[in-house]
Every structure is written in C-alpha cells, then in structure tokens.
Design a protein around this motif. Structure first.
Motif, PDB file in Angstrom:
ATOM      1  N   ALA A 186       6.875  -1.085  -8.497  1.00  0.00           N
ATOM      2  CA  ALA A 186       7.021  -2.502  -8.820  1.00  0.00           C
ATOM      3  C   ALA A 186       7.414  -3.330  -7.602  1.00  0.00           C
ATOM      4  CB  ALA A 186       8.049  -2.676  -9.936  1.00  0.00           C
ATOM      5  N   SER A 187       8.202  -2.751  -6.700  1.00  0.00           N
ATOM      6  CA  SER A 187       8.616  -3.494  -5.511  1.00  0.00           C
ATOM      7  C   SER A 187       7.431  -3.754  -4.589  1.00  0.00           C
ATOM      8  CB  SER A 187       9.717  -2.735  -4.766  1.00  0.00           C
ATOM      9  OG  SER A 187       9.256  -1.484  -4.292  1.00  0.00           O
ATOM     10  N   ALA A 188       6.483  -2.806  -4.529  1.00  0.00           N
ATOM     11  CA  ALA A 188       5.287  -2.991  -3.708  1.00  0.00           C
ATOM     12  C   ALA A 188       4.379  -4.059  -4.306  1.00  0.00           C
ATOM     13  CB  ALA A 188       4.538  -1.672  -3.554  1.00  0.00           C
ATOM     14  N   VAL A 189       4.313  -4.128  -5.631  1.00  0.00           N
ATOM     15  CA  VAL A 189       3.540  -5.186  -6.286  1.00  0.00           C
ATOM     16  C   VAL A 189       4.181  -6.540  -5.993  1.00  0.00           C
ATOM     17  CG1 VAL A 189       2.701  -6.091  -8.477  1.00  0.00           C
ATOM     18  CG2 VAL A 189       2.782  -3.613  -8.116  1.00  0.00           C
ATOM     19  N   SER A 190       5.497  -6.629  -6.146  1.00  0.00           N
ATOM     20  CA  SER A 190       6.211  -7.890  -5.907  1.00  0.00           C
ATOM     21  C   SER A 190       6.024  -8.387  -4.480  1.00  0.00           C
ATOM     22  CB  SER A 190       7.708  -7.709  -6.191  1.00  0.00           C
ATOM     23  OG  SER A 190       7.932  -7.373  -7.537  1.00  0.00           O
ATOM     24  N   ALA A 191       5.924  -7.464  -3.540  1.00  0.00           N
ATOM     25  CA  ALA A 191       5.809  -7.838  -2.130  1.00  0.00           C
ATOM     26  C   ALA A 191       4.545  -8.635  -1.848  1.00  0.00           C
ATOM     27  CB  ALA A 191       5.855  -6.596  -1.251  1.00  0.00           C
ATOM     28  N   VAL A 192       3.487  -8.391  -2.616  1.00  0.00           N
ATOM     29  CA  VAL A 192       2.224  -9.104  -2.389  1.00  0.00           C
ATOM     30  C   VAL A 192       1.916 -10.083  -3.517  1.00  0.00           C
ATOM     31  CG1 VAL A 192       1.259  -7.257  -0.986  1.00  0.00           C
ATOM     32  CG2 VAL A 192       0.895  -7.224  -3.466  1.00  0.00           C
ATOM     33  N   ALA A 193       2.807 -10.169  -4.498  1.00  0.00           N
ATOM     34  CA  ALA A 193       2.625 -11.095  -5.618  1.00  0.00           C
ATOM     35  C   ALA A 193       3.937 -11.851  -5.844  1.00  0.00           C
ATOM     36  CB  ALA A 193       2.203 -10.347  -6.876  1.00  0.00           C
ATOM     37  N   PRO A 194       4.343 -12.697  -4.879  1.00  0.00           N
ATOM     38  CA  PRO A 194       5.635 -13.393  -4.991  1.00  0.00           C
ATOM     39  C   PRO A 194       5.697 -14.285  -6.229  1.00  0.00           C
ATOM     40  CG  PRO A 194       4.267 -14.349  -3.255  1.00  0.00           C
ATOM     41  CD  PRO A 194       3.599 -13.087  -3.674  1.00  0.00           C
ATOM     42  N   GLY A 195       6.893 -14.350  -6.787  1.00  0.00           N
ATOM     43  CA  GLY A 195       7.105 -15.188  -7.970  1.00  0.00           C
ATOM     44  C   GLY A 195       7.095 -14.409  -9.271  1.00  0.00           C
ATOM     45  N   TRP A 196       6.612 -13.158  -9.210  1.00  0.00           N
ATOM     46  CA  TRP A 196       6.556 -12.345 -10.421  1.00  0.00           C
ATOM     47  C   TRP A 196       7.756 -11.404 -10.489  1.00  0.00           C
ATOM     48  CZ3 TRP A 196       3.641 -13.504 -14.316  1.00  0.00           C
ATOM     49  CH2 TRP A 196       2.384 -14.064 -14.138  1.00  0.00           C
ATOM     50  N   ARG A 197       8.323 -11.259 -11.664  1.00  0.00           N
ATOM     51  CA  ARG A 197       9.209 -10.132 -11.964  1.00  0.00           C
ATOM     52  C   ARG A 197       8.302  -9.005 -12.421  1.00  0.00           C
ATOM     53  NH1 ARG A 197      13.094  -9.486 -17.287  1.00  0.00           N
ATOM     54  NH2 ARG A 197      14.072  -7.486 -16.692  1.00  0.00           N
ATOM     55  N   VAL A 198       8.336  -7.877 -11.735  1.00  0.00           N
ATOM     56  CA  VAL A 198       7.403  -6.780 -12.013  1.00  0.00           C
ATOM     57  C   VAL A 198       8.164  -5.599 -12.593  1.00  0.00           C
ATOM     58  CG1 VAL A 198       5.631  -5.265 -11.064  1.00  0.00           C
ATOM     59  CG2 VAL A 198       5.957  -7.549 -10.088  1.00  0.00           C
ATOM     60  N   ILE A 199       7.658  -5.075 -13.695  1.00  0.00           N
ATOM     61  CA  ILE A 199       8.314  -3.975 -14.401  1.00  0.00           C
ATOM     62  C   ILE A 199       7.305  -2.856 -14.642  1.00  0.00           C
ATOM     63  CG2 ILE A 199       9.328  -3.272 -16.614  1.00  0.00           C
ATOM     64  CD1 ILE A 199      10.614  -6.031 -16.750  1.00  0.00           C
ATOM     65  N   ASN A 200       7.679  -1.650 -14.238  1.00  0.00           N
ATOM     66  CA  ASN A 200       6.867  -0.475 -14.557  1.00  0.00           C
ATOM     67  C   ASN A 200       7.439   0.157 -15.821  1.00  0.00           C
ATOM     68  OD1 ASN A 200       5.530   1.962 -14.790  1.00  0.00           O
ATOM     69  ND2 ASN A 200       5.623   2.448 -12.600  1.00  0.00           N
ATOM     70  N   ALA A 201       6.803  -0.139 -16.953  1.00  0.00           N
ATOM     71  CA  ALA A 201       7.259   0.364 -18.251  1.00  0.00           C
ATOM     72  C   ALA A 201       6.403   1.521 -18.736  1.00  0.00           C
ATOM     73  CB  ALA A 201       7.247  -0.765 -19.279  1.00  0.00           C
ATOM     74  N   ALA A 202       5.749   2.208 -17.801  1.00  0.00           N
ATOM     75  CA  ALA A 202       4.904   3.346 -18.180  1.00  0.00           C
ATOM     76  C   ALA A 202       5.766   4.524 -18.601  1.00  0.00           C
ATOM     77  CB  ALA A 202       3.995   3.737 -17.020  1.00  0.00           C
ATOM     78  N   LEU A 203       5.115   5.457 -19.270  1.00  0.00           N
ATOM     79  CA  LEU A 203       5.825   6.570 -19.889  1.00  0.00           C
ATOM     80  C   LEU A 203       4.986   7.832 -19.761  1.00  0.00           C
ATOM     81  CD1 LEU A 203       8.272   7.272 -21.822  1.00  0.00           C
ATOM     82  CD2 LEU A 203       6.717   6.757 -23.708  1.00  0.00           C
ATOM     83  N   ASN A 204       5.566   8.898 -19.267  1.00  0.00           N
ATOM     84  CA  ASN A 204       4.841  10.167 -19.206  1.00  0.00           C
ATOM     85  C   ASN A 204       4.329  10.530 -20.603  1.00  0.00           C
ATOM     86  OD1 ASN A 204       5.170  10.759 -16.431  1.00  0.00           O
ATOM     87  ND2 ASN A 204       7.245  11.496 -16.805  1.00  0.00           N
TER      88      ASN A 204
END
Length: 367
Positions: free
Chosen positions: A97-115
């Motif tokens: 999520a931090s890598a997504v946020s780095a190139v998509a400023p302004g978004w709160r990014v959450i990885n809610a995936a589940l094995n």
C-alpha cells in the motif's frame, strides 16, 4: 405380635416407603454432585466465550484477519478518499500500500486481501465493504476465479466470518446453501449463532501451536505479519526455482483447468462488482500477472482473453476500470508460479497506483 387395635403395616407399604426414601437419597446425591459441575461448566463456557476467546482470537492469523476485516469495514471510509485492494494471496503478496500511495498521492491505500480469499469469500464480505464506502475497490483477479470454487469454504473460515458478523449486511437472498462453494452445513454456520461460531474456536491453542511450528519450520522463507496489517501483509521472502517451480506451475495449470471445466460463474463475479457500483464505489478490476512460462506455453491464453472481454464490458457498464497486468512481470519478479516477489510487488503496486483516478471531487476522472 401387633398391639391390639394397631393398624398393621403391609409388606408392600414398607417397600414403597423404603423405595421413596432411596429415591430421595439418590436425587439428593445427584443434585449434590451434578449442580456444581453444571455451574462450573456454565461459568467456564461464559469465561471462554465472553472473555478468553475474544482476547486470544482463533489461534490463526488468517482467521483472525477475517475478523479484523469486519472491524476495519465497520469503521467506514467516507471521511477520506480511500482505495481498498481485495483478493487472495496473490494480492496479499503483490500489493504494498505504501508503494501505491507513493505514486498516487491523496489516496489512503489499504491492502485488505486475505490468503485463500477466493470468490466465495469476497461474496461473503463485499456487502460490508460496500457499506463502508471507499471511493475505489481494486480486485486483482485470475481467469480461474470465474470458474467453480476450488473447494467448499472451510468450516473454520465460515465460523470466522460469522464471528465477524458479515452476514448481517447481506441483501435479501444474497447467498444460500446452494451457492457455489457453500454446503447446507456451512451456510447454517454463516447464518447461525455467533456464540456457536465463537465456540468453534475452542481449539485456538492447537491452532496457535500449529502455526507457531509451521513458522518455525519455514523460518527464513516467510515472515510473520500482524492480522491487521493493511499496508504490506506479504509473507514470502524467498523464491523457488528448478523442479519446485515446475511442479508449482503444473499445479496451477491443473487447478485452472479443473475449476473452469467444472463450471463457470461469471454472474457471481459480476454481481459483486455491481453491488459495489450500486453503493457508489468505483470498481477496478485487474487481470493479475501471469508467469512468463505459463504465457509462453499458452496455457491460459483463451481464458485470459475471455476474462479481458468480460472485465472490459463489466467496467464500462459500472463506470469502473479494467487494467491488464497479465504480462507485466518477468520471471525474476515472481516468488513462485503465481505470487509476485519483492521486485514484482514493487512493479505491480506502481503499475496500479499510476493508473488510479485523481482522488477527491474528480475521482471519476482517470489520470
């Protein structure tokens, strides 16, 4: 001899009296010994279900994550522009999520995936996520997810979803005992008592011991993450090669063919996306990276092409987005036959992040 005028006591009267006395004694003995035991069991059950189990969880980080997801969704996302990634282990391993946020400023990014978070798992949870109202939901998907379930939902997973109370948000008739991946018994767990679902995890100590042993035996190959890690929940830190990789690729091919041969359920996938769109959430469907060796052999070409056509039409009809990441990663970007490794995680996160729409009032506008 009896006294004159005395009423004789007949033998059977004596037997009845003795039997009555014995029964009273037996009942008193039963009450004396059983009532404390019953009270003790009741107090023990109340302590475990009401205090201990909520504190110690299920004993499994994956099952605990099911419950943590319900708490995350209950908190809601309407206060700030939020993008939520959903999916299975491919998303767990593939999105930082931090890598997504780095190139998509302004978004709160959450990885809610589940094995093991397959399509049936998303169907169970998606009404709660829709109610939480993130601006975007990104679903990394593989063509096989349009096919029949790999197997029925595990009873532990069903109990965890019931403890998380996901069924309370289901629209009328959303799921039933005939849904793909469910059985009448599993559905009764999802639709039954929360106390019984919590009691299902009385084996939490065994579960925890097994997970600790598994982590110990695989030390150096995986890392331990918190159940509520919504940034980088990945676990795989090494990659496989040679014969091990070939065996894994073959296993993926067999699973793919088995699922799509046993049946196709595009309607199930489609209604998840439409539920999000109807709730005002913009869906983003991503065709997940496919290993180069699979692409070279053409194993999934036909089904991947069908998925692209299906997802493109679905995105157009729901004001969503479709992104094709199937050929994004090279062999060295994979940890195994399907999960991205460190470099693959960085590439995939950046690829999606750069294609997210602008957050805020213009969030319907693509970059």
């Amino acid at each position: 001899m009896p006294l004159p005028g005395a009423i004789p006591i007949l033998p059977h009267h004596s037997a009845v009296a003795a039997a009555w006395a014995d029964s009273k004694g037996a009942w008193s003995t039963f009450v004396f010994w059983s009532v404390p035991i019953i009270i003790g069991l009741a107090l023990s059950a109340a302590f475990q279900l009401g205090f201990l189990l909520p504190k110690v969880g299920t004993g499994s980080s994956d099952l605990d994550r099911c419950i943590e997801l319900s708490r995350l969704y209950d908190s809601g996302f309407a206060t700030e522009p939020t993008v939520v990634f959903i999916g299975d282990s491919l998303t767990v391993e593939g999105i930082d999520a931090s890598a997504v946020s780095a190139v998509a400023p302004g978004w709160r990014v959450i990885n809610a995936a589940l094995n093991f978070g397959d399509r049936i798992d998303q169907e169970i949870m998606i009404p709660s996520l829709a109610k939480a109202r993130p601006a975007l939901v990104v679903w990394l998907s593989r063509p096989m997810q349009l096919g029949a379930a790999k197997s029925n939902l595990h009873p532990d997973r069903a109990a965890a979803y019931r403890v998380g109370d996901f069924p309370r948000e289901w629209p009328d008739g959303w799921l039933n005992a005939r849904s793909d991946g469910l059985t009448p018994g599993l559905f009764s767990t999802l639709d039954g008592s929360a106390w019984m679902a919590r009691a299902h995890f009385h084996t939490w100590f065994i579960n925890a011991s097994y997970q600790r042993l598994r982590n110990f035996l695989r030390r150096g190959n995986i890392r331990t993450t918190a159940a509520a890690d919504w940034v980088a929940p990945y676990q795989m830190v090494t990659s496989i090669t040679g014969d091990r990789l070939e065996r894994h690729l073959e296993a993926i091919r067999r699973e793919h063919e088995d699922r799509l041969t046993r049946g196709r359920f595009p309607d199930s996938y489609q209604r998840i996306i439409r539920l999000l769109a109807d709730a005002g959430v913009r869906p983003v469907v991503v065709l997940a990276p496919i290993h180069p060796r699979i692409r070279e052999r053409g194993w999934f070409d036909s089904d991947a092409a069908k998925f692209k056509e299906f997802a493109t039409e679905l995105a157009a009809s729901t004001h969503g987005l479709f992104l094709d990441a199937s050929a994004l990663l090279d062999a060295e970007d994979f940890a195994d036959g399907q999960h991205p490794g460190t470099s693959g995680r960085a590439k995939l996160s950046e690829f999606i992040g750069r294609r997210l729409p602008v957050p805020g009032p213009d969030s319907t506008k693509d970059r």
